[in-house]
Design a protein around this motif. Sequence first.
Motif, PDB file in Angstrom:
ATOM      1  N   ASP A  93       0.845  -1.189   0.000  1.00 18.34           N
ATOM      2  CA  ASP A  93       0.000   0.000   0.000  1.00 18.34           C
ATOM      3  C   ASP A  93       0.889   1.251   0.000  1.00 18.34           C
ATOM      4  OD1 ASP A  93      -2.672  -1.351   0.571  1.00 18.34           O
ATOM      5  OD2 ASP A  93      -1.500  -1.984   2.333  1.00 18.34           O
ATOM      6  N   PRO A  94       0.341   2.410  -0.361  1.00 18.44           N
ATOM      7  CA  PRO A  94       1.109   3.641  -0.189  1.00 18.44           C
ATOM      8  C   PRO A  94       1.553   3.775   1.269  1.00 18.44           C
ATOM      9  CG  PRO A  94      -0.849   4.045  -1.510  1.00 18.44           C
ATOM     10  CD  PRO A  94      -0.985   2.653  -0.972  1.00 18.44           C
ATOM     11  N   THR A  95       2.833   4.085   1.459  1.00 15.74           N
ATOM     12  CA  THR A  95       3.420   4.020   2.801  1.00 15.74           C
ATOM     13  C   THR A  95       4.297   5.234   3.086  1.00 15.74           C
ATOM     14  OG1 THR A  95       3.458   1.592   2.646  1.00 15.74           O
ATOM     15  CG2 THR A  95       4.835   2.614   4.341  1.00 15.74           C
ATOM     16  N   PRO A  96       4.001   5.995   4.143  1.00 13.24           N
ATOM     17  CA  PRO A  96       4.891   7.104   4.524  1.00 13.24           C
ATOM     18  C   PRO A  96       6.255   6.567   4.965  1.00 13.24           C
ATOM     19  CG  PRO A  96       2.731   7.310   5.568  1.00 13.24           C
ATOM     20  CD  PRO A  96       2.797   5.935   4.990  1.00 13.24           C
TER      21      PRO A  96
ATOM     22  N   PRO B 287       9.435   4.886  -8.734  1.00 13.28           N
ATOM     23  CA  PRO B 287       9.058   6.076  -9.511  1.00 13.28           C
ATOM     24  C   PRO B 287       9.296   7.371  -8.726  1.00 13.28           C
ATOM     25  CG  PRO B 287       7.126   4.981  -8.616  1.00 13.28           C
ATOM     26  CD  PRO B 287       8.275   4.077  -8.329  1.00 13.28           C
ATOM     27  N   PRO B 288       9.373   8.500  -9.436  1.00  9.68           N
ATOM     28  CA  PRO B 288       9.614   9.775  -8.760  1.00  9.68           C
ATOM     29  C   PRO B 288       8.476  10.129  -7.805  1.00  9.68           C
ATOM     30  CG  PRO B 288       9.987   9.948 -11.138  1.00  9.68           C
ATOM     31  CD  PRO B 288       9.305   8.636 -10.910  1.00  9.68           C
ATOM     32  N   VAL B 289       8.846  10.630  -6.617  1.00 14.25           N
ATOM     33  CA  VAL B 289       7.864  11.120  -5.650  1.00 14.25           C
ATOM     34  C   VAL B 289       8.403  12.413  -5.044  1.00 14.25           C
ATOM     35  CG1 VAL B 289       7.024   8.806  -5.093  1.00 14.25           C
ATOM     36  CG2 VAL B 289       8.825   9.840  -3.697  1.00 14.25           C
TER      37      VAL B 289
ATOM     38  N   LEU C  34       8.600  11.319   2.782  1.00 17.63           N
ATOM     39  CA  LEU C  34       7.933  11.013   1.524  1.00 17.63           C
ATOM     40  C   LEU C  34       6.859   9.968   1.744  1.00 17.63           C
ATOM     41  CD1 LEU C  34       9.152   8.017   0.244  1.00 17.63           C
ATOM     42  CD2 LEU C  34      11.207   9.401   0.521  1.00 17.63           C
ATOM     43  N   VAL C  35       6.067   9.746   0.716  1.00 17.10           N
ATOM     44  CA  VAL C  35       5.104   8.646   0.702  1.00 17.10           C
ATOM     45  C   VAL C  35       5.457   7.739  -0.468  1.00 17.10           C
ATOM     46  CG1 VAL C  35       2.701   7.953   0.486  1.00 17.10           C
ATOM     47  CG2 VAL C  35       3.286  10.031   1.761  1.00 17.10           C
TER      48      VAL C  35
ATOM     49  N   PHE D 244       6.289   3.510   7.814  1.00 23.97           N
ATOM     50  CA  PHE D 244       5.077   3.475   8.621  1.00 23.97           C
ATOM     51  C   PHE D 244       4.056   2.528   7.989  1.00 23.97           C
ATOM     52  CE2 PHE D 244       7.264   7.323   9.658  1.00 23.97           C
ATOM     53  CZ  PHE D 244       7.064   7.492  11.018  1.00 23.97           C
ATOM     54  N   GLY D 245       4.457   1.258   7.880  1.00 22.73           N
ATOM     55  CA  GLY D 245       3.594   0.249   7.299  1.00 22.73           C
ATOM     56  C   GLY D 245       4.416  -0.941   6.845  1.00 22.73           C
TER      57      GLY D 245
END
Length: 292
Positions: A15-18, A43-45, A61-62, A252-253
């Motif tokens: 999942d998207p993760t901080p 990928p770029p964030v 970042l996430v 955080f995940g």
Amino acid sequence: MRIRLGCELSYAFPDPTPMIVMLNVHPSRVPALEGDDALRTEPPVLVETYRDSFGNLCGRLVAPAGNFTIGTDVVIRDGGLPDPGEPEAEQHAIEALPAETLLYLLPSRYCESDLLSNEAWRLFGHLTPGWSRVQAVCDFVHAHVTFGYAFSHRDRTAMDAYAGGRGVCRDFAHLAVAFCRALNVPTRYCTGYVSFIGEPEPHATGDFAAWMEVFLGGRWHVFDPRNNQPRIGRVMVAFGRDAADVPLTHTFGPNALVGFRVWADEVAALAALPDALPGAVEPPQTMTTRTA
């Protein structure tokens, strides 16, 4: 001397993760950099940078779901000399220490200097305070703890390393830090790059390293209980009370680390970097916090 250094960490996220990461060169070495020590992601964030309470440079970042890679790659100028020594450096009386060093006399999560105090004074209390006593601590830890990547454990403390006699570089550092603090020497935990420049072949696989700095004679000095000898090309990334303050990555995940490589090579002697993750290495200093 010019040293190319950097890292590449690859993850699989469900999942998207901080994330909070400490992968950039410490601000004290930024003037020696050639170019921008920017975090690179694929990928770029968007990466937001900030300083933590110790002055370390952090990225926030996430990470998106799926495969994600983050790293750095930069050239730094270095004097090309081994870690300096100052055998005449004296230990300060506690009441004479600068206020900003007092934090590094206290016990911390991985460095139970209070619980190791009696042992520290039993082992080293008869020695002359100052450089020679700190070196004696490093000599003892270097001989007492057996190094092995298979011994890595994120929950091992200085007490555990002393009792079990095995660990990785962070465990050597934690035990020496705890002993020195128990002996009233301000000591901070450091993480970063230690190159193999000037070391005989064959070299181990590139990795991040942990060492310590002690406050003697009015300034901070490097001591490395894992290697227990001066090294060329040491570049700090972060320092704190112990590894809990300076994990290279804090996610955080849930996640899986699927690729990890580190390099610190003299530019004149560079060979092509490997395309794939090499053999077994010590897991990076990481921390994962689950969210609801």
